[in-house]
Design an enzyme around this catalytic site. Sequence first.
Site, mmCIF file in Angstrom:
data_model
loop_
_atom_site.group_PDB
_atom_site.id
_atom_site.type_symbol
_atom_site.label_atom_id
_atom_site.label_comp_id
_atom_site.label_asym_id
_atom_site.label_seq_id
_atom_site.Cartn_x
_atom_site.Cartn_y
_atom_site.Cartn_z
ATOM 1 N N CYS A 113 -24.092 -51.570 0.577
ATOM 2 C CA CYS A 113 -24.827 -52.152 -0.663
ATOM 3 C C CYS A 113 -23.513 -53.284 -1.095
ATOM 4 O O CYS A 113 -22.476 -53.076 -0.821
ATOM 5 C CB CYS A 113 -24.862 -51.227 -1.658
ATOM 6 S SG CYS A 113 -26.456 -50.302 -1.417
ATOM 7 N N CYS A 194 -29.045 -53.935 0.107
ATOM 8 C CA CYS A 194 -29.044 -53.072 -1.044
ATOM 9 C C CYS A 194 -28.144 -53.534 -2.138
ATOM 10 O O CYS A 194 -27.125 -54.415 -1.681
ATOM 11 C CB CYS A 194 -29.107 -51.741 -1.073
ATOM 12 S SG CYS A 194 -27.457 -51.007 -0.230
#
Length: 296
Positions: A113, A194
């Site tokens: 992420c 993400c």
Amino acid sequence: MNTQERMSRLLWRKSILALAVVILASCFGDAEAQRIAKVPSKRYTGPGTTPNLRNIVVGRCYHYMSLYPATGVKDCNRIWQELTDAVFRKDPCNITEEDYQKLAQVTEQTIPCDKSLLWSRTNDLVHRYTKATESFMTLEDTFLGFLFNGLMWCGRTAGPGMNYNACPAWNECANNSRSSFWKMASATFAKASCGTVNVMLNGSTDGAIARKESILRTVEIPSMNPNTVSNVKLWVIDDIEGQDKNSCNSESLLELQQYIEEHNLTYSCIDNYKPVTALQCVENPNHHACNQCSIL
Ligand SMILES: *[C@@H]1O[C@H](CO)[C@@H](O)[C@H](O)[C@H]1NC(C)=O
Ligand SMILES: *[C@@H]1O[C@H](CO)[C@@H](O)[C@H](O)[C@H]1NC(C)=O
Ligand SMILES: *[C@@H]1O[C@H](CO)[C@@H](O)[C@H](O)[C@H]1NC(C)=O
Ligand SMILES: *[C@@H]1O[C@H](CO)[C@@H](O)[C@H](O)[C@H]1NC(C)=O
């Protein structure tokens, strides 16, 4: 005529004969080579498949695993197999993203992420930046992107094997072996991203900051998952020597903001992100924009 004279005449005749044979042979050789080169005829306008493609792809596969052990163990020969399954015996202008689904599966990778860095029209700078910091990952730093970056390939309708003579150019037909691959790879990367997804854009280009047909608009933004992507953060970077044609508050950015928000994604924007400006200044240390006081 003495013996010596006779010998030298004989040698002379022999060399004339040898020369004639060489000339004749080379004429026939040329004709033969030309006949072979004419089949198959050059139908596409792009360059043909990269020579030694298999060795390059399989080699890059092992190289990537050794550079990034977190990738896990991948079957490099299987990856080659899935590529050939996608394109062999098919019209190179009739290859879709779906044809590459198996290839996407065998190269699957977890993207950490907040690390994804997308880009449009900043090809050179964005890769210099990821090399310098290692804190971001572009498509070309993902496993799939790394394997095929800069390579060309297409199959042949007539049978198995690649076409080494010519392949469709990027825009030659809508569903070609190369553009469909990169659309699939871009979609896969955007879907797997993400947290904050960063996007490096070029503030010195004319017209729209992200063209309507750009991969960013047509593939990447629609592929992001609003449940896992918390923010799409645009970095608008002007060339140090170039003009400031677009910035966060210009019309084309506001339009892009709207497009992002229509996909239920949160938007933010930053002009001339300082770590990137610092990198640009490595090559232009004396430019006034690189003055210590204006950077810091
Ligand atoms: C394109 O490929 C699909 C299968 O991959 C095939 O069904 C279709 O007939 C092909 N179309 C053309 C125009 O070759
Ligand atoms: C931005 O676009 C301009 C004009 O097209 C180009 O000259 C420049 O190289 C681009 N900048 C980057 C960082 O790619
Ligand atoms: C390209 O492929 C898509 C399916 O992925 C299809 O809907 C479209 O008609 C194709 N376009 C052309 C020009 O073949
Ligand atoms: C965005 O969210 C709204 C409301 O939940 C939904 O109706 C719409 O289909 C979503 N749009 C996209 C592109 O996902």
